[in-house]
Scaffold this motif. Structure first.
Motif, PDB file in Angstrom:
ATOM      1  N   ASP A 175     -47.075-117.509 -11.348  1.00  0.00           N
ATOM      2  CA  ASP A 175     -47.332-118.945 -11.193  1.00  0.00           C
ATOM      3  C   ASP A 175     -46.583-119.585 -10.034  1.00  0.00           C
ATOM      4  O   ASP A 175     -46.564-120.811  -9.922  1.00  0.00           O
ATOM      5  CB  ASP A 175     -46.985-119.663 -12.495  1.00  0.00           C
ATOM      6  CG  ASP A 175     -47.861-119.201 -13.652  1.00  0.00           C
ATOM      7  OD1 ASP A 175     -49.064-118.974 -13.420  1.00  0.00           O
ATOM      8  OD2 ASP A 175     -47.343-119.041 -14.768  1.00  0.00           O
ATOM      9  N   PRO A 232     -46.221-121.027  -6.582  1.00  0.00           N
ATOM     10  CA  PRO A 232     -47.182-121.479  -5.576  1.00  0.00           C
ATOM     11  C   PRO A 232     -46.841-120.941  -4.183  1.00  0.00           C
ATOM     12  O   PRO A 232     -45.714-120.529  -3.924  1.00  0.00           O
ATOM     13  CB  PRO A 232     -47.040-123.003  -5.626  1.00  0.00           C
ATOM     14  CG  PRO A 232     -45.657-123.242  -6.142  1.00  0.00           C
ATOM     15  CD  PRO A 232     -45.320-122.074  -7.033  1.00  0.00           C
ATOM     16  N   SER A 243     -48.281-118.990  -0.305  1.00  0.00           N
ATOM     17  CA  SER A 243     -48.882-117.739   0.173  1.00  0.00           C
ATOM     18  C   SER A 243     -47.958-116.534  -0.006  1.00  0.00           C
ATOM     19  O   SER A 243     -48.439-115.414  -0.173  1.00  0.00           O
ATOM     20  CB  SER A 243     -49.297-117.875   1.632  1.00  0.00           C
ATOM     21  OG  SER A 243     -48.188-118.147   2.445  1.00  0.00           O
ATOM     22  N   ALA A 290     -48.523-115.256  -3.383  1.00  0.00           N
ATOM     23  CA  ALA A 290     -49.909-114.780  -3.425  1.00  0.00           C
ATOM     24  C   ALA A 290     -50.013-113.382  -2.815  1.00  0.00           C
ATOM     25  O   ALA A 290     -50.754-112.531  -3.314  1.00  0.00           O
ATOM     26  CB  ALA A 290     -50.831-115.758  -2.709  1.00  0.00           C
ATOM     27  N   ARG A 346     -48.736-111.024  -5.403  1.00  0.00           N
ATOM     28  CA  ARG A 346     -49.748-110.827  -6.446  1.00  0.00           C
ATOM     29  C   ARG A 346     -50.865-109.915  -5.942  1.00  0.00           C
ATOM     30  O   ARG A 346     -51.332-109.034  -6.661  1.00  0.00           O
ATOM     31  CB  ARG A 346     -50.311-112.175  -6.909  1.00  0.00           C
ATOM     32  CG  ARG A 346     -49.313-112.981  -7.739  1.00  0.00           C
ATOM     33  CD  ARG A 346     -49.946-114.182  -8.397  1.00  0.00           C
ATOM     34  NE  ARG A 346     -50.421-115.189  -7.465  1.00  0.00           N
ATOM     35  CZ  ARG A 346     -49.675-116.161  -6.932  1.00  0.00           C
ATOM     36  NH1 ARG A 346     -48.393-116.253  -7.247  1.00  0.00           N
ATOM     37  NH2 ARG A 346     -50.205-117.040  -6.107  1.00  0.00           N
ATOM     38  N   GLN A 348     -58.537-114.411  -6.122  1.00  0.00           N
ATOM     39  CA  GLN A 348     -57.837-115.696  -6.074  1.00  0.00           C
ATOM     40  C   GLN A 348     -56.607-115.603  -5.168  1.00  0.00           C
ATOM     41  O   GLN A 348     -56.341-116.505  -4.376  1.00  0.00           O
ATOM     42  CB  GLN A 348     -57.429-116.132  -7.480  1.00  0.00           C
ATOM     43  CG  GLN A 348     -56.705-117.448  -7.541  1.00  0.00           C
ATOM     44  CD  GLN A 348     -56.315-117.812  -8.973  1.00  0.00           C
ATOM     45  OE1 GLN A 348     -56.912-117.355  -9.931  1.00  0.00           O
ATOM     46  NE2 GLN A 348     -55.284-118.624  -9.088  1.00  0.00           N
ATOM     47  N   ALA A 349     -55.866-114.501  -5.263  1.00  0.00           N
ATOM     48  CA  ALA A 349     -54.684-114.315  -4.413  1.00  0.00           C
ATOM     49  C   ALA A 349     -55.078-114.293  -2.943  1.00  0.00           C
ATOM     50  O   ALA A 349     -54.397-114.883  -2.101  1.00  0.00           O
ATOM     51  CB  ALA A 349     -53.943-113.034  -4.802  1.00  0.00           C
ATOM     52  N   ARG A 380     -57.631-115.809  -1.609  1.00  0.00           N
ATOM     53  CA  ARG A 380     -57.920-117.199  -1.225  1.00  0.00           C
ATOM     54  C   ARG A 380     -56.633-117.991  -1.011  1.00  0.00           C
ATOM     55  O   ARG A 380     -56.550-118.813  -0.110  1.00  0.00           O
ATOM     56  CB  ARG A 380     -58.802-117.870  -2.284  1.00  0.00           C
ATOM     57  CG  ARG A 380     -60.244-117.387  -2.258  1.00  0.00           C
ATOM     58  CD  ARG A 380     -61.147-118.222  -3.150  1.00  0.00           C
ATOM     59  NE  ARG A 380     -60.823-118.142  -4.561  1.00  0.00           N
ATOM     60  CZ  ARG A 380     -61.264-117.202  -5.394  1.00  0.00           C
ATOM     61  NH1 ARG A 380     -62.066-116.250  -4.951  1.00  0.00           N
ATOM     62  NH2 ARG A 380     -60.923-117.211  -6.663  1.00  0.00           N
ATOM     63  N   GLU A 381     -55.618-117.730  -1.834  1.00  0.00           N
ATOM     64  CA  GLU A 381     -54.337-118.431  -1.692  1.00  0.00           C
ATOM     65  C   GLU A 381     -53.607-118.016  -0.418  1.00  0.00           C
ATOM     66  O   GLU A 381     -52.921-118.834   0.190  1.00  0.00           O
ATOM     67  CB  GLU A 381     -53.453-118.187  -2.911  1.00  0.00           C
ATOM     68  CG  GLU A 381     -53.939-118.887  -4.162  1.00  0.00           C
ATOM     69  CD  GLU A 381     -53.070-118.578  -5.350  1.00  0.00           C
ATOM     70  OE1 GLU A 381     -51.831-118.747  -5.246  1.00  0.00           O
ATOM     71  OE2 GLU A 381     -53.610-118.155  -6.388  1.00  0.00           O
ATOM     72  N   GLY A 406     -55.107-117.223   2.252  1.00  0.00           N
ATOM     73  CA  GLY A 406     -55.846-118.026   3.215  1.00  0.00           C
ATOM     74  C   GLY A 406     -56.099-117.300   4.522  1.00  0.00           C
ATOM     75  O   GLY A 406     -55.480-116.287   4.834  1.00  0.00           O
TER      76      GLY A 406
END
Length: 188
Positions: free
Chosen positions: A35, A37, A39, A42, A45, A97-98, A100-101, A103
Motif C-alpha cells: 500500500d 504510494p 513509483s 510500484a 511490487r 496495476q503496478a 500503470r503506477e 507510469g
C-alpha cells in the motif's frame, strides 16, 4: 600451456549464496510494499508479482517492451557470445496495476529517475527496497525474493518447467526445449 589448469577451485565459490525468503518473510515484505504510494514501491511490487525476475534485467525494461498484459525483458545470463534472449513475462492484474503506477517515463527506459534517459541501477532498486523494509526482515536482500518465490512455488507443487519459464532459467539446450508442453511437434 594453460597456467591455470593446475589450479584447484575453492569450494567456497561453489556454494549457493542464497537464503530464500520464507513464507512468513514473503508475507511481511508484501505487507510492507502493498500500500505504499509512488513509483518506487510500484517497481518493487512489479518485481515481486512477476516472479522475482532478475533485477539486472528488470531495471533495463524499455517502454516499448511493456504491453497491457505482459512485459518483455532480455535474459543475458548463460549466453556467452550470444545476444540476449527475449523473455516474455505475463502480468497478473496486480502487476498490471503496478506497471500503470510506474507510469510511462517518456524516454527509452520504463524504470528510470531520469525521465527514461537512463535505467535505474540495481543498487538504486535495492536501496528503495531497503528503505521500505528497514529492520522488519532480518538479513533482507532483494535477491532473496527470487529464490524465495521459486521455493514457495515448488512447495505448492508448481512444476519445474513452469517455474523455469517464469524465472527464465534452464531454458537452453535441446532437452529443455523438448520438455516444453507442445514442443514435440516443433522438434519433429
Amino acid at each position: 600451456v594453460n597456467p591455470v589448469a593446475q589450479t584447484r577451485r575453492s569450494s567456497q565459490f561453489d556454494r549457493a549464496d542464497k537464503r530464500p525468503f520464507t513464507g512468513a518473510e514473503m508475507r511481511t515484505y508484501w505487507q510492507l510494499i502493498a500500500d505504499v504510494p509512488g513509483s518506487r514501491a510500484a517497481v518493487l511490487r512489479l518485481h515481486l508479482l512477476t516472479g522475482g525476475q532478475r533485477v539486472e534485467q528488470l531495471v533495463r525494461l524499455r517502454n516499448v517492451d511493456v504491453d497491457e498484459d505482459s512485459i518483455l525483458i532480455f535474459d543475458r545470463k548463460g549466453r556467452p557470445g550470444q545476444g540476449p534472449r527475449p523473455h516474455c513475462v505475463p502480468l497478473v492484474p496486480l502487476a498490471q496495476q503496478a506497471v500503470r503506477e510506474v507510469g510511462k517515463t517518456g524516454g527509452e527506459f520504463a524504470i528510470s529517475t531520469t525521465k527514461g534517459k537512463k535505467a535505474i541501477s540495481v543498487r538504486t532498486m535495492a536501496g528503495w527496497a531497503n528503505d521500505i523494509v528497514g529492520d522488519a526482515i532480518a538479513g533482507f536482500q532483494l535477491k532473496r525474493i527470487r529464490s524465495g518465490i521459486e521455493t514457495l512455488l515448488a512447495a505448492r507443487g508448481v512444476s519445474r518447467e513452469v517455474r523455469g519459464h517464469l524465472q527464465s532459467h534452464g531454458l537452453t539446450g535441446v532437452q529443455a526445449r523438448l520438455s516444453i508442453p507442445g514442443s514435440e511437434a516443433i522438434a519433429q
